[in-house]
Design a protein around this motif. Structure first.
Motif, PDB file in Angstrom:
ATOM      1  N   THR A 169       0.832  -1.205   0.000  1.00 35.58           N
ATOM      2  CA  THR A 169       0.000   0.000   0.000  1.00 35.58           C
ATOM      3  C   THR A 169       0.865   1.252   0.000  1.00 35.58           C
ATOM      4  O   THR A 169       0.665   2.165  -0.805  1.00 35.58           O
ATOM      5  CB  THR A 169      -0.932   0.013   1.226  1.00 35.58           C
TER       6      THR A 169
ATOM      7  N   TYR B 251     -12.988  12.555  -0.387  1.00 37.01           N
ATOM      8  CA  TYR B 251     -12.428  12.437   0.963  1.00 37.01           C
ATOM      9  C   TYR B 251     -13.462  12.248   2.074  1.00 37.01           C
ATOM     10  O   TYR B 251     -13.123  11.701   3.133  1.00 37.01           O
ATOM     11  CB  TYR B 251     -11.526  13.637   1.266  1.00 37.01           C
TER      12      TYR B 251
ATOM     13  N   LEU C  59     -13.219   8.801   3.051  1.00 35.76           N
ATOM     14  CA  LEU C  59     -11.876   8.303   3.317  1.00 35.76           C
ATOM     15  C   LEU C  59     -11.821   7.509   4.621  1.00 35.76           C
ATOM     16  O   LEU C  59     -11.143   6.481   4.718  1.00 35.76           O
ATOM     17  CB  LEU C  59     -10.886   9.475   3.386  1.00 35.76           C
TER      18      LEU C  59
ATOM     19  N   THR D  15     -12.994   3.787   4.084  1.00 35.99           N
ATOM     20  CA  THR D  15     -12.053   2.890   3.412  1.00 35.99           C
ATOM     21  C   THR D  15     -10.799   2.653   4.251  1.00 35.99           C
ATOM     22  O   THR D  15     -10.313   1.516   4.345  1.00 35.99           O
ATOM     23  CB  THR D  15     -11.645   3.444   2.032  1.00 35.99           C
ATOM     24  N   GLN D  16     -10.275   3.700   4.885  1.00 36.80           N
ATOM     25  CA  GLN D  16      -9.047   3.544   5.669  1.00 36.80           C
ATOM     26  C   GLN D  16      -9.289   2.731   6.938  1.00 36.80           C
ATOM     27  O   GLN D  16      -8.410   1.987   7.388  1.00 36.80           O
ATOM     28  CB  GLN D  16      -8.486   4.921   6.041  1.00 36.80           C
TER      29      GLN D  16
ATOM     30  N   SER E 172      -6.105  -0.807  -3.371  1.00 36.33           N
ATOM     31  CA  SER E 172      -7.041  -0.344  -4.405  1.00 36.33           C
ATOM     32  C   SER E 172      -6.853   1.137  -4.721  1.00 36.33           C
ATOM     33  O   SER E 172      -6.758   1.535  -5.885  1.00 36.33           O
ATOM     34  CB  SER E 172      -8.487  -0.590  -3.948  1.00 36.33           C
ATOM     35  N   ARG E 173      -6.757   1.947  -3.668  1.00 36.80           N
ATOM     36  CA  ARG E 173      -6.760   3.403  -3.842  1.00 36.80           C
ATOM     37  C   ARG E 173      -5.547   3.903  -4.621  1.00 36.80           C
ATOM     38  O   ARG E 173      -5.665   4.743  -5.507  1.00 36.80           O
ATOM     39  CB  ARG E 173      -6.821   4.074  -2.462  1.00 36.80           C
ATOM     40  N   GLN E 174      -4.365   3.398  -4.287  1.00 36.00           N
ATOM     41  CA  GLN E 174      -3.142   3.905  -4.926  1.00 36.00           C
ATOM     42  C   GLN E 174      -2.520   2.921  -5.903  1.00 36.00           C
ATOM     43  O   GLN E 174      -1.463   3.211  -6.460  1.00 36.00           O
ATOM     44  CB  GLN E 174      -2.096   4.256  -3.844  1.00 36.00           C
TER      45      GLN E 174
ATOM     46  N   GLN F 211      -7.004  10.638  -8.948  1.00 36.84           N
ATOM     47  CA  GLN F 211      -7.195  10.245  -7.551  1.00 36.84           C
ATOM     48  C   GLN F 211      -8.672  10.120  -7.155  1.00 36.84           C
ATOM     49  O   GLN F 211      -9.050   9.108  -6.546  1.00 36.84           O
ATOM     50  CB  GLN F 211      -6.487  11.230  -6.614  1.00 36.84           C
TER      51      GLN F 211
ATOM     52  N   ASP G  50     -10.483   6.764  -5.822  1.00 39.80           N
ATOM     53  CA  ASP G  50     -11.129   6.755  -4.504  1.00 39.80           C
ATOM     54  C   ASP G  50     -12.551   6.206  -4.588  1.00 39.80           C
ATOM     55  O   ASP G  50     -12.982   5.423  -3.731  1.00 39.80           O
ATOM     56  CB  ASP G  50     -11.162   8.169  -3.921  1.00 39.80           C
TER      57      ASP G  50
ATOM     58  N   THR H  83     -12.525   2.504  -5.005  1.00 41.40           N
ATOM     59  CA  THR H  83     -12.085   1.877  -3.755  1.00 41.40           C
ATOM     60  C   THR H  83     -13.231   1.770  -2.760  1.00 41.40           C
ATOM     61  O   THR H  83     -13.364   0.770  -2.049  1.00 41.40           O
ATOM     62  CB  THR H  83     -10.919   2.672  -3.139  1.00 41.40           C
TER      63      THR H  83
END
Length: 464
Positions: A252, A369, A372, A375-376, A397-399, A423, A427, A430
């Motif tokens: 990640t 965001y 965010l 997902t985080q 997935s995100r990056q 981005q 996002d 994701t």
């Protein structure tokens, strides 16, 4: 020692919301200070009034992320395993894991310092340095490369400290390091006239302080875990447990570095101003990310402990509370950044072109965001539960999974707008993937809570 035992026992408390706050607040404060340091550090570079210097910081930052990813791999992987062992009341094995992780980080730190110094210039080219930016990038990157072992050691030790429930020490280390860095920046950059290299030297010196504090913590045996050379084990099982969870974190973090490099490369045709604007936007948007990650530092040991102790009801409750809290914060922070984007960008540059592009870049970057936190939090959950497949997919997935193909395709179709939209589109995708995994995970945990004997086994969670 009693206070350390109390911290471990606290993770079994009925008031799980209050316990998460107790664990999370030091992490949030430390993360805010760290984010503030990143912003102030970049602002000092902005005082040089040189778009090329700002571009150099943007190019080198992915390299720093890549180095840190090694430490996060060892730290997150070992802390997840340690917290689960403590939940299962196996402290002796937890001591061995902690010792093995820290000694391994010291060895790897030396290896990576040598490798990065040898291949520094080719690495910077891969990360998007233009011919104009390269001299500044080398000047800034060399001190970072010399101190490459430090950002490997710090997250390793800090995550292990968190795993035993001592969030405050871990948070204090980050805070002290950031404050020292902020103090040293103007001294080295302007007082000693070192320019952009001075910012890097200040960073390395502040990291030395962090390593010293953490080493003293373990050597003086102030913690619950016993770290010693005698507890080191060159064990296939220990490394397997560390890497099974930690590798997803490394991937990640590594993909963040790669994606930033790819974004810089995609921005090259549109000039140094866009590269500088992307770097500024990243630092500002990291305010949101850092706070969410700081909160998750408090959430993770509680999730790991209750999972290891089979307290599935408390685990589900902690998930619900954490999603609500991080989503509220992420939404409010996004609104603030949207409204004050022009003033925020102006803090870092007086170049009208950088400001104009930067405002648009920041507002586009943070479109998704508000979600965010969702997902985080699930990425952190899967790391905490020792579920490498889910942690890998949600975490990358995100990056990676979505970002990389989008950044290759979209700019070639719609130009600079494609660079900016990469981005938020990644996002959005994701969020969709995370929602599918979240639904399945919650269903299994609910069944497990209702019927511990006839429900799912722990291993069945890994099959979702």
């Amino acid at each position: 020692m009693n206070s350390n035992v109390d911290r471990v026992n606290m993770m079994e408390s009925d008031d799980i919301g209050k316990v998460i706050w107790k664990f999370a607040i030091p992490g949030i404060i430390a993360s805010l200070i760290s984010a503030a340091y990143n912003i102030v550090d970049t602002a000092f570079v902005g005082f040089l009034n040189d778009t090329l210097a700002m571009g150099a910081v943007s190019v080198v930052f992915p390299l720093f992320i890549l180095i840190n990813a090694i430490g996060q791999m060892i730290g997150v992987g070992s802390s997840s395993y340690i917290a689960r062992l403590l939940g299962a009341k196996d402290k002796e094995e937890a001591d061995k894991v902690a010792s093995t992780a820290i000694i391994s980080a010291i060895v790897l730190g030396g290896v990576f310092t040598i490798l990065i110094l040898i291949f520094l210039e080719p690495l910077l080219k891969l990360l998007g340095a233009t011919d104009s930016i390269m001299p500044y990038a080398l000047e800034y990157a060399k001190p970072i490369a010399i101190g490459a072992s430090l950002p490997i050691l710090i997250p390793t030790m800090a995550n292990i400290v968190r795993s035993e429930g001592n969030i405050k020490v871990s948070a204090n280390v980050v805070a002290i390091s950031a404050v020292i860095n902020i103090i040293l920046d103007p001294i080295f950059m302007f007082g000693l006239d070192m320019g952009v290299a001075g910012a890097a030297v200040a960073t390395v010196l502040s990291q030395c302080v962090s390593v010293a504090i953490l080493l003293i913590y373990f050597i003086s045996k102030k913690g619950y875990l016993k770290v010693s050379i005698s507890n080191f084990r060159f064990s296939k099982d220990i490394y397997k447990q560390i890497l099974s969870v930690g590798f997803s974190t490394f991937l990640t973090q590594g993909l963040i570095s790669i994606s930033m490099g790819l974004l810089n490369i995609a921005a090259k045709p549109y000039g140094e101003a866009l590269i500088a604007a992307l770097g500024i936007s990243l630092k500002l948007s990291s305010l949101v990310i850092f706070v969410v990650l700081g909160y998750n530092q408090g959430f993770q040991p509680i999730a790991s402990y209750n999972y290891g102790a089979k307290n599935y009801g408390k685990l589900r409750q902690s998930i619900k509370i954490s999603i609500k809290r991080t989503t509220i914060f992420s939404t409010l922070a996004t609104i603030v950044l949207m409204v004050f984007a022009p003033s925020a960008i102006h803090l870092f540059s007086n170049d009208p072109e950088v400001i104009n592009i930067g405002v648009k870049t920041l507002r586009t970057t943070i479109l998704m965001y508000p979600l965010l936190g969702f997902t985080q939090m699930y990425a952190a959950l899967y790391q905490s539960l020792g579920m490498p497949k889910q942690a890998l997919l949600v975490g990358t997935s995100r990056q990676g999974l979505f970002f990389v193909p989008i950044v290759f395709i979209l700019p070639s179709i719609i130009g600079m707008e494609g660079v900016l939209l990469t981005q938020p589109i990644a996002d959005l995708l994701t969020v969709m993937v995370t929602a599918v995994f979240a639904y399945k995970t919650n269903k299994i945990l609910k069944d497990k809570e209702c019927d511990d004997e006839n429900g799912y086994t722990i291993n069945e969670l890994s099959e979702i």
